[in-house]
Design a protein around this motif. Structure first.
Motif, PDB file in Angstrom:
ATOM      1  N   GLN A 275      -2.563  -9.025  -5.471  1.00 44.87           N
ATOM      2  CA  GLN A 275      -2.334  -7.999  -4.455  1.00 44.87           C
ATOM      3  C   GLN A 275      -2.373  -8.545  -3.038  1.00 44.87           C
ATOM      4  O   GLN A 275      -1.907  -7.899  -2.102  1.00 44.87           O
ATOM      5  CB  GLN A 275      -3.332  -6.837  -4.605  1.00 44.87           C
ATOM      6  CG  GLN A 275      -4.776  -7.219  -4.408  1.00 44.87           C
ATOM      7  CD  GLN A 275      -5.488  -7.381  -5.733  1.00 44.87           C
ATOM      8  OE1 GLN A 275      -4.897  -7.913  -6.678  1.00 44.87           O
ATOM      9  NE2 GLN A 275      -6.735  -6.936  -5.807  1.00 44.87           N
ATOM     10  N   HIS A 276      -2.932  -9.763  -2.867  1.00 44.14           N
ATOM     11  CA  HIS A 276      -2.995 -10.359  -1.540  1.00 44.14           C
ATOM     12  C   HIS A 276      -2.055 -11.565  -1.384  1.00 44.14           C
ATOM     13  O   HIS A 276      -1.909 -12.086  -0.290  1.00 44.14           O
ATOM     14  CB  HIS A 276      -4.425 -10.773  -1.210  1.00 44.14           C
ATOM     15  CG  HIS A 276      -5.388  -9.625  -1.184  1.00 44.14           C
ATOM     16  ND1 HIS A 276      -5.228  -8.549  -0.334  1.00 44.14           N
ATOM     17  CD2 HIS A 276      -6.492  -9.375  -1.918  1.00 44.14           C
ATOM     18  CE1 HIS A 276      -6.214  -7.690  -0.537  1.00 44.14           C
ATOM     19  NE2 HIS A 276      -6.982  -8.156  -1.499  1.00 44.14           N
ATOM     20  N   ASP A 277      -1.460 -12.011  -2.472  1.00 39.94           N
ATOM     21  CA  ASP A 277      -0.462 -13.085  -2.417  1.00 39.94           C
ATOM     22  C   ASP A 277       0.866 -12.474  -2.859  1.00 39.94           C
ATOM     23  O   ASP A 277       1.433 -12.818  -3.890  1.00 39.94           O
ATOM     24  CB  ASP A 277      -0.873 -14.244  -3.323  1.00 39.94           C
ATOM     25  CG  ASP A 277      -0.106 -15.514  -3.005  1.00 39.94           C
ATOM     26  OD1 ASP A 277       0.766 -15.477  -2.115  1.00 39.94           O
ATOM     27  OD2 ASP A 277      -0.366 -16.548  -3.645  1.00 39.94           O
TER      28      ASP A 277
ATOM     29  N   ARG B 219       3.888  -1.861  -8.284  1.00 37.15           N
ATOM     30  CA  ARG B 219       4.822  -0.749  -8.066  1.00 37.15           C
ATOM     31  C   ARG B 219       6.039  -1.200  -7.285  1.00 37.15           C
ATOM     32  O   ARG B 219       7.160  -0.733  -7.528  1.00 37.15           O
ATOM     33  CB  ARG B 219       4.113   0.404  -7.348  1.00 37.15           C
ATOM     34  CG  ARG B 219       3.022   1.044  -8.184  1.00 37.15           C
ATOM     35  CD  ARG B 219       2.517   2.334  -7.581  1.00 37.15           C
ATOM     36  NE  ARG B 219       1.901   2.171  -6.266  1.00 37.15           N
ATOM     37  CZ  ARG B 219       1.048   3.047  -5.737  1.00 37.15           C
ATOM     38  NH1 ARG B 219       0.717   4.143  -6.406  1.00 37.15           N
ATOM     39  NH2 ARG B 219       0.525   2.844  -4.553  1.00 37.15           N
ATOM     40  N   ILE B 220       5.828  -2.103  -6.319  1.00 35.92           N
ATOM     41  CA  ILE B 220       6.962  -2.658  -5.570  1.00 35.92           C
ATOM     42  C   ILE B 220       7.895  -3.398  -6.525  1.00 35.92           C
ATOM     43  O   ILE B 220       9.124  -3.279  -6.445  1.00 35.92           O
ATOM     44  CB  ILE B 220       6.466  -3.590  -4.454  1.00 35.92           C
ATOM     45  CG1 ILE B 220       5.574  -2.836  -3.462  1.00 35.92           C
ATOM     46  CG2 ILE B 220       7.639  -4.251  -3.747  1.00 35.92           C
ATOM     47  CD1 ILE B 220       6.266  -1.729  -2.707  1.00 35.92           C
TER      48      ILE B 220
ATOM     49  N   ASP C 294       5.520   3.458   2.315  1.00 35.23           N
ATOM     50  CA  ASP C 294       5.843   4.564   3.227  1.00 35.23           C
ATOM     51  C   ASP C 294       7.289   4.507   3.698  1.00 35.23           C
ATOM     52  O   ASP C 294       7.713   5.348   4.486  1.00 35.23           O
ATOM     53  CB  ASP C 294       4.879   4.600   4.417  1.00 35.23           C
ATOM     54  CG  ASP C 294       4.923   3.331   5.252  1.00 35.23           C
ATOM     55  OD1 ASP C 294       5.569   2.342   4.822  1.00 35.23           O
ATOM     56  OD2 ASP C 294       4.308   3.310   6.332  1.00 35.23           O
ATOM     57  N   HIS C 295       8.053   3.527   3.239  1.00 37.02           N
ATOM     58  CA  HIS C 295       9.493   3.442   3.502  1.00 37.02           C
ATOM     59  C   HIS C 295      10.242   3.542   2.179  1.00 37.02           C
ATOM     60  O   HIS C 295       9.712   3.169   1.127  1.00 37.02           O
ATOM     61  CB  HIS C 295       9.870   2.104   4.159  1.00 37.02           C
ATOM     62  CG  HIS C 295       9.519   2.003   5.600  1.00 37.02           C
ATOM     63  ND1 HIS C 295      10.459   1.911   6.600  1.00 37.02           N
ATOM     64  CD2 HIS C 295       8.316   1.958   6.223  1.00 37.02           C
ATOM     65  CE1 HIS C 295       9.863   1.815   7.771  1.00 37.02           C
ATOM     66  NE2 HIS C 295       8.558   1.843   7.567  1.00 37.02           N
TER      67      HIS C 295
ATOM     68  N   VAL D 230       0.856  -1.186   0.000  1.00 35.89           N
ATOM     69  CA  VAL D 230       0.000   0.000   0.000  1.00 35.89           C
ATOM     70  C   VAL D 230       0.892   1.236   0.000  1.00 35.89           C
ATOM     71  O   VAL D 230       1.707   1.425   0.899  1.00 35.89           O
ATOM     72  CB  VAL D 230      -0.940   0.028   1.219  1.00 35.89           C
ATOM     73  CG1 VAL D 230      -1.769   1.306   1.238  1.00 35.89           C
ATOM     74  CG2 VAL D 230      -1.846  -1.201   1.220  1.00 35.89           C
ATOM     75  N   GLY D 231       0.738   2.079  -1.019  1.00 39.15           N
ATOM     76  CA  GLY D 231       1.588   3.249  -1.151  1.00 39.15           C
ATOM     77  C   GLY D 231       1.122   4.418  -0.319  1.00 39.15           C
ATOM     78  O   GLY D 231       0.101   4.347   0.384  1.00 39.15           O
ATOM     79  N   VAL D 232       1.856   5.508  -0.401  1.00 39.66           N
ATOM     80  CA  VAL D 232       1.491   6.701   0.351  1.00 39.66           C
ATOM     81  C   VAL D 232       0.204   7.329  -0.172  1.00 39.66           C
ATOM     82  O   VAL D 232      -0.404   8.169   0.496  1.00 39.66           O
ATOM     83  CB  VAL D 232       2.638   7.735   0.347  1.00 39.66           C
ATOM     84  CG1 VAL D 232       3.860   7.189   1.056  1.00 39.66           C
ATOM     85  CG2 VAL D 232       2.985   8.153  -1.076  1.00 39.66           C
ATOM     86  N   ASP D 233      -0.220   6.922  -1.370  1.00 35.40           N
ATOM     87  CA  ASP D 233      -1.507   7.362  -1.905  1.00 35.40           C
ATOM     88  C   ASP D 233      -2.648   6.438  -1.483  1.00 35.40           C
ATOM     89  O   ASP D 233      -3.768   6.569  -1.956  1.00 35.40           O
ATOM     90  CB  ASP D 233      -1.447   7.445  -3.429  1.00 35.40           C
ATOM     91  CG  ASP D 233      -1.053   6.114  -4.072  1.00 35.40           C
ATOM     92  OD1 ASP D 233      -0.824   5.126  -3.328  1.00 35.40           O
ATOM     93  OD2 ASP D 233      -0.960   6.067  -5.312  1.00 35.40           O
TER      94      ASP D 233
END
Length: 246
Positions: A55-57, A28-29, A233-234, A18-21
């Motif tokens: 997105q969950h695996d 994206r990772i 967020d890192h 989960v990004g900052v948005d």
């Protein structure tokens, strides 16, 4: 097969993709990690719901997209899946163990050890950690890390790299204890004033890489691309090492 004398590692708290948005975007990772092109990646806050959509695996999706092997250290269940630390590797994985470093009354935490075959060298031992947010909790976890069956196991011959999210923004007990056991331990000296959290306007240095005397640090840097500023967020820390020959 030619032995490996040099390798690149990265540590990255991916915040469950989960990004900052606030958008859930594991792709994206993957893009950030492609930019880094590390041989070994230690990820924290990874959610793995087997059989679920990408997105969950997350560990399976990221490893598949990067064509890397991986191991998951499950620390607890979350949303019907395993949640914890993951190591991705370009090198063969020969052994793994997830050490419980939880403190009573606090969130379950672990240290994932993954042993890698560097093709003719002694095994490389990677320790991926995500320590607690409480000062007292981290004091207990630091001592657990230095027990004989974790970092100071005499049976584990070969270079060691300890990296992850230490949740320690000052030079506290964890840093001081590790500095006693790891020469050239604190990579933040290489990064100067650069910080890793939160991603867009980082003012805390929570993520670290420690290494022992069997390795020579060639380069350390903060990966601060446009994609990395949004994806989590890192911000990732990247280090390149050369294996010393004694």
């Amino acid at each position: 097969m030619q032995e490996v004398n040099r390798f690149r590692v990265a540590t990255y708290n991916i915040h469950k993709c989960v990004g900052v948005d606030r958008r859930l975007r594991p792709e994206r990772i993957v893009e950030v990690l492609r930019e880094i092109d590390a041989d070994i990646v230690a990820m924290q806050e990874v959610l793995c719901v087997q059989g679920a959509e990408d997105q969950h695996d997350q560990a399976h999706f990221i490893a598949r997209e990067l064509e890397l092997d991986f191991r998951l250290g499950e620390n607890r269940q979350l949303r019907g899946g395993a949640y914890g630390n993951v190591v991705l590797s370009r090198f063969p994985i020969v052994a793994t163990r997830n050490h419980d470093i939880s403190v009573a009354g606090r969130e379950q935490r672990g240290c994932l050890r993954v042993d890698l075959d560097l093709h003719g060298q002694q095994p490389l031992h990677i320790y991926n950690v995500h320590l607690g947010t409480s000062f007292t909790e981290r004091r207990h976890q630091a001592r657990k890390l230095l027990q004989e069956d974790v970092l100071t196991n005499g049976n584990h011959i070969g270079p060691r790299v300890l990296l992850g999210d230490f949740n320690e923004w000052t030079r506290g007990l964890t840093s001081r204890l590790l500095a006693e056991h790891f020469q050239n331990a604190d990579i933040r000296l290489q990064l100067g004033r650069k910080r890793t959290y939160p991603g867009l306007l980082p003012f805390l240095h929570l993520d670290h890489i420690y290494f022992d005397e069997a390795l020579e640090l060639v380069e350390a840097r903060l990966h601060r691309s446009r994609k990395a500023l949004i994806a989590s967020d890192h911000l990732p820390i990247v280090a390149e090492f050369r294996v010393r020959h004694f």
